[in-house]
Design a protein around this motif. Structure first.
Motif, PDB file in Angstrom:
ATOM      1  N   ASP A   1       9.730  -8.206  -5.910  1.00  0.00           N
ATOM      2  CA  ASP A   1       9.278  -8.343  -7.034  1.00  0.00           C
ATOM      3  C   ASP A   1       7.898  -7.421  -7.318  1.00  0.00           C
ATOM      4  O   ASP A   1       7.900  -6.727  -8.278  1.00  0.00           O
ATOM      5  CB  ASP A   1       8.636  -9.674  -7.198  1.00  0.00           C
ATOM      6  N   TYR A   2       7.115  -6.863  -6.507  1.00  0.00           N
ATOM      7  CA  TYR A   2       6.350  -6.010  -6.315  1.00  0.00           C
ATOM      8  C   TYR A   2       6.779  -4.661  -6.628  1.00  0.00           C
ATOM      9  O   TYR A   2       6.160  -4.068  -7.399  1.00  0.00           O
ATOM     10  CB  TYR A   2       5.289  -5.900  -4.936  1.00  0.00           C
TER      11      TYR A   2
ATOM     12  N   LEU B   1       6.232   0.095 -13.994  1.00  0.00           N
ATOM     13  CA  LEU B   1       4.981   0.881 -14.559  1.00  0.00           C
ATOM     14  C   LEU B   1       5.517   2.344 -14.465  1.00  0.00           C
ATOM     15  O   LEU B   1       5.117   3.284 -15.289  1.00  0.00           O
ATOM     16  CB  LEU B   1       4.143   0.635 -13.253  1.00  0.00           C
ATOM     17  N   GLU B   2       6.435   2.773 -13.342  1.00  0.00           N
ATOM     18  CA  GLU B   2       6.768   4.257 -13.410  1.00  0.00           C
ATOM     19  C   GLU B   2       7.351   4.917 -14.360  1.00  0.00           C
ATOM     20  O   GLU B   2       7.222   5.936 -14.978  1.00  0.00           O
ATOM     21  CB  GLU B   2       7.606   4.287 -12.332  1.00  0.00           C
TER      22      GLU B   2
ATOM     23  N   ARG C   1       4.980  -5.674 -18.705  1.00  0.00           N
ATOM     24  CA  ARG C   1       6.367  -5.867 -17.653  1.00  0.00           C
ATOM     25  C   ARG C   1       7.089  -7.039 -18.147  1.00  0.00           C
ATOM     26  O   ARG C   1       6.761  -7.971 -18.701  1.00  0.00           O
ATOM     27  CB  ARG C   1       5.540  -6.358 -16.241  1.00  0.00           C
TER      28      ARG C   1
ATOM     29  N   PHE D   1       0.959  12.636  -9.806  1.00  0.00           N
ATOM     30  CA  PHE D   1       2.146  11.844 -10.507  1.00  0.00           C
ATOM     31  C   PHE D   1       2.778  12.974 -11.356  1.00  0.00           C
ATOM     32  O   PHE D   1       3.944  13.196 -11.282  1.00  0.00           O
ATOM     33  CB  PHE D   1       1.507  10.633 -11.199  1.00  0.00           C
TER      34      PHE D   1
ATOM     35  N   ARG E   1       2.694   1.759  -3.173  1.00  0.00           N
ATOM     36  CA  ARG E   1       1.548   2.273  -4.491  1.00  0.00           C
ATOM     37  C   ARG E   1       1.438   3.662  -4.162  1.00  0.00           C
ATOM     38  O   ARG E   1       1.586   4.555  -5.025  1.00  0.00           O
ATOM     39  CB  ARG E   1       0.283   1.742  -4.206  1.00  0.00           C
ATOM     40  N   VAL E   2       1.502   4.233  -3.082  1.00  0.00           N
ATOM     41  CA  VAL E   2       1.291   5.629  -2.539  1.00  0.00           C
ATOM     42  C   VAL E   2       2.175   6.467  -2.847  1.00  0.00           C
ATOM     43  O   VAL E   2       2.370   7.514  -3.565  1.00  0.00           O
ATOM     44  CB  VAL E   2       0.908   6.033  -1.258  1.00  0.00           C
TER      45      VAL E   2
ATOM     46  N   GLY F   1       8.169  -4.231 -10.330  1.00  0.00           N
ATOM     47  CA  GLY F   1       6.776  -4.126 -11.023  1.00  0.00           C
ATOM     48  C   GLY F   1       6.187  -2.540 -11.076  1.00  0.00           C
ATOM     49  O   GLY F   1       6.088  -2.038 -11.875  1.00  0.00           O
ATOM     50  N   LEU F   2       6.471  -1.955  -9.790  1.00  0.00           N
ATOM     51  CA  LEU F   2       6.155  -0.614  -9.624  1.00  0.00           C
ATOM     52  C   LEU F   2       6.953   0.265 -10.571  1.00  0.00           C
ATOM     53  O   LEU F   2       6.817   1.376 -11.095  1.00  0.00           O
ATOM     54  CB  LEU F   2       5.949  -0.252  -8.186  1.00  0.00           C
TER      55      LEU F   2
ATOM     56  N   VAL G   1      -3.411   3.364  -9.023  1.00  0.00           N
ATOM     57  CA  VAL G   1      -2.105   2.612  -9.378  1.00  0.00           C
ATOM     58  C   VAL G   1      -2.358   1.180  -9.716  1.00  0.00           C
ATOM     59  O   VAL G   1      -1.651   0.650 -10.688  1.00  0.00           O
ATOM     60  CB  VAL G   1      -1.161   3.100  -8.328  1.00  0.00           C
TER      61      VAL G   1
ATOM     62  N   ASP H   1       0.681  -1.209  -0.016  1.00  0.00           N
ATOM     63  CA  ASP H   1       0.193   0.130   0.090  1.00  0.00           C
ATOM     64  C   ASP H   1       0.889   1.223   0.029  1.00  0.00           C
ATOM     65  O   ASP H   1       0.686   2.114  -0.759  1.00  0.00           O
ATOM     66  CB  ASP H   1      -0.938   0.126   1.255  1.00  0.00           C
ATOM     67  N   GLU H   2       1.789   1.139   0.973  1.00  0.00           N
ATOM     68  CA  GLU H   2       2.799   2.454   0.942  1.00  0.00           C
ATOM     69  C   GLU H   2       3.600   2.581  -0.309  1.00  0.00           C
ATOM     70  O   GLU H   2       3.656   3.757  -0.802  1.00  0.00           O
ATOM     71  CB  GLU H   2       3.914   2.146   2.022  1.00  0.00           C
TER      72      GLU H   2
ATOM     73  N   LEU I   1       4.194   5.715  -5.832  1.00  0.00           N
ATOM     74  CA  LEU I   1       4.647   5.743  -7.036  1.00  0.00           C
ATOM     75  C   LEU I   1       4.886   7.245  -7.684  1.00  0.00           C
ATOM     76  O   LEU I   1       3.801   8.071  -7.267  1.00  0.00           O
ATOM     77  CB  LEU I   1       3.576   5.088  -7.898  1.00  0.00           C
TER      78      LEU I   1
ATOM     79  N   TYR J   1      -5.463   7.422  -5.022  1.00  0.00           N
ATOM     80  CA  TYR J   1      -4.300   7.239  -5.829  1.00  0.00           C
ATOM     81  C   TYR J   1      -4.137   5.731  -5.892  1.00  0.00           C
ATOM     82  O   TYR J   1      -3.556   5.250  -6.762  1.00  0.00           O
ATOM     83  CB  TYR J   1      -3.088   8.179  -5.096  1.00  0.00           C
ATOM     84  N   GLN J   2      -3.860   5.080  -4.623  1.00  0.00           N
ATOM     85  CA  GLN J   2      -3.798   3.643  -4.378  1.00  0.00           C
ATOM     86  C   GLN J   2      -4.369   2.881  -5.684  1.00  0.00           C
ATOM     87  O   GLN J   2      -3.834   1.911  -6.026  1.00  0.00           O
ATOM     88  CB  GLN J   2      -3.897   3.077  -3.106  1.00  0.00           C
TER      89      GLN J   2
END
Lengths: 200, 179
Positions: free
Chosen positions: A35-36, A43-44, B179, B140, A11-12, A39-40, B168, A8-9, A14, B164-165
Motif C-alpha cells: 500500500d505504501y 505521488l510520483e 491519493r 527528482f 522513499r529514496v 502511495g509513492l 518525500v 526508507d529505501e 522516488l 531526500y527521504q
C-alpha cells in the motif's frame, strides 16, 4: 526484509523506482508495504507531470545582453583596480623612500664640521649643538689633560676657540671629526692637532 | 564532462568569450529550471541564473575539471538559491517587508495549467525547507545521482539521502488528500 527499512529505501527511490527481487518478494507478502508503495507511485505521477520550466527566447536574449554588460563592467572594474593598486604601490614606495632618506640623513650622517655659514669666513662648526656636544662631553677633570704648556687650565671657552682654530686651519679634513661623545682617543687626537699657542 | 564541454572550458579559461557564451547556452535552461523550482518565480530565477553565470565567468580559472562543468554550475546556482531563500525568509520577519507584500507568491503553482493535484504538488514542493527542496529538485527533476548531489553540495551522501527521504515524507503528507 524489515518493513521500515524497505519504506526508507522506497522513499529514496522516488523518481526512479526500480525494485530489486527481494523488495518485490516483500511487497508480494506485505500488504502494508504494498500500500505504501502504491502511495509513492501515486505521488510520483503528478510530480513527474509538472512541466520543466524553461527560459523564453526573450529571456535568453536578455540574459546574454545583461551578462555582456556585467562582464564588461567587471573587466573595466578589474582595470580600474589594477590602476588603483599600481598608483597606491607607487605612492607607498615614494613614502617609504622619503622616510628612509630622512632617517638616513638624521641618523646615518653624524653632525660634522662643514663648510660655509652665514657671516663666517672659512670653515665653521656646523651647528651649535655640535659645539655643545663637545663641551658637554668633557668634564672638568679632562680640562686638566688639555692644559697648556705653561700649565694654565683650559676652560670650555678656550676649548671652543681651539676647535674653531683647528677647523679653520685644517679645513674640510676637520669634517671627519666625529662629534658627540668624545672618546679618550679623540681627546688625544685633538690635543695633538690643535695649536694651543694660537689660543693660550 | 563531454570533450566539447572540456574544450570550451579550456578556451573560456583563456578569456575566450565565444566559448563562455557557448557554455552559457548549453547550461542556461538547466540552471533556470533549478532556480525557478527553488524560488517559485521567474524574475528571481532569471536574476539567479544571471548571477550564477557572472560568478562562473569571474571564477572560471578556479574550476578544476574534477567534476563536470554543469556540476560546478549547479553548485554555484544552489548556493545562490539557498542564500536567496534565506534572505527572503529573513525579510519576512521584518514587519515593513510583510506590509510591502513580500510573502511567497508560489507563482510556479499559480501558473500551472494542470489540475488541482499538479498545483498542489507544486505548492507542496515550494513549502519544503530550502535544503530539502534543493536535494529533491536535484534528484527528482535534474536526475542527478546521490553521489553527484553530495559532491555539488559538499555534503556526505547519507546526509543527502536523509534530506531526500524527509522531503518525500513531507510531500506524502501534503498530498495525502489527493491519493
Amino acid at each position: 526484509m524489515d518493513c521500515r527499512r524497505l519504506k526508507d529505501e522506497l522513499r529514496v527511490k522516488l523518481g526512479a523506482i526500480g525494485l530489486s527481487d527481494s523488495e518485490r518478494a516483500h511487497l508480494a507478502e506485505c500488504p502494508d508495504c504494498a500500500d505504501y508503495y502504491k502511495g509513492l507511485l501515486a505521488l510520483e505521477k503528478p510530480l513527474k507531470e509538472m512541466s520543466t520550466p524553461a527560459m523564453t527566447i526573450r529571456e535568453s536574449v536578455l540574459l546574454n545582453e545583461r551578462l555582456d554588460a556585467k562582464i564588461e563592467l567587471y573587466k573595466a572594474g578589474g582595470i580600474r583596480s589594477y590602476r588603483l593598486a599600481a598608483g597606491l604601490g607607487t605612492l607607498a614606495v615614494t613614502v617609504l623612500l622619503v622616510v628612509f632618506i630622512s632617517f638616513w640623513n638624521r641618523y646615518s650622517i653624524p653632525e660634522t664640521i662643514s663648510q660655509g655659514g652665514a657671516g663666517q669666513s672659512g670653515y665653521v662648526l656646523a651647528t651649535d649643538s655640535a659645539i655643545n656636544n663637545i663641551v658637554g662631553s668633557i668634564d672638568s677633570s679632562q680640562f686638566a689633560i688639555l692644559a697648556s704648556s705653561d700649565d694654565e687650565p683650559v676652560d670650555s671657552s678656550y676649548y671652543l676657540m681651539a676647535i674653531d682654530s683647528y677647523v679653520q686651519r685644517v679645513g674640510s679634513g676637520a669634517g671627519e671629526l666625529i662629534l658627540g661623545e668624545i672618546s679618550d682617543e679623540e681627546l688625544e687626537y685633538l690635543k695633538d692637532q690643535i695649536d694651543w699657542s694660537d689660543i693660550l | 564532462m563531454t570533450q566539447n564541454e572540456q574544450e570550451l572550458v579550456i578556451q573560456a579559461k583563456g578569456a575566450d568569450r565565444r566559448a563562455f557564451d557557448e557554455l552559457v547556452k548549453l547550461n542556461k535552461d538547466k540552471m533556470f529550471a533549478l532556480t525557478y523550482r527553488m524560488t517559485g518565480d521567474r524574475e528571481s530565477a532569471f536574476d539567479l541564473v544571471q548571477e550564477t553565470f557572472l560568478t562562473a565567468y569571474k571564477e572560471i580559472n578556479s574550476f578544476r575539471a574534477e567534476s563536470s562543468f554543469s556540476s560546478w554550475l549547479y553548485r554555484i546556482a544552489s548556493n545562490k538559491a539557498i542564500n536567496f531563500l534565506r534572505r527572503k525568509k529573513l525579510l519576512s520577519f521584518i514587519p515593513l517587508a510583510n506590509m510591502a507584500g513580500s510573502e511567497p507568491t508560489y507563482e510556479m503553482a499559480d501558473n500551472l495549467d494542470g489540475s488541482d493535484i499538479n498545483k498542489a504538488a507544486a505548492a507542496a514542493i515550494m513549502a519544503l525547507p530550502p535544503s530539502q527542496k534543493l536535494v529533491f529538485n536535484l534528484r527528482f527533476y535534474d536526475e542527478l545521482s546521490f553521489p553527484e548531489i553530495a559532491d555539488i553540495l559538499n555534503k556526505h551522501e547519507s546526509t543527502v539521502k536523509t534530506n531526500y527521504q524527509k522531503a518525500v515524507e513531507k510531500l506524502q503528507k501534503s498530498m495525502k488528500q489527493y491519493r
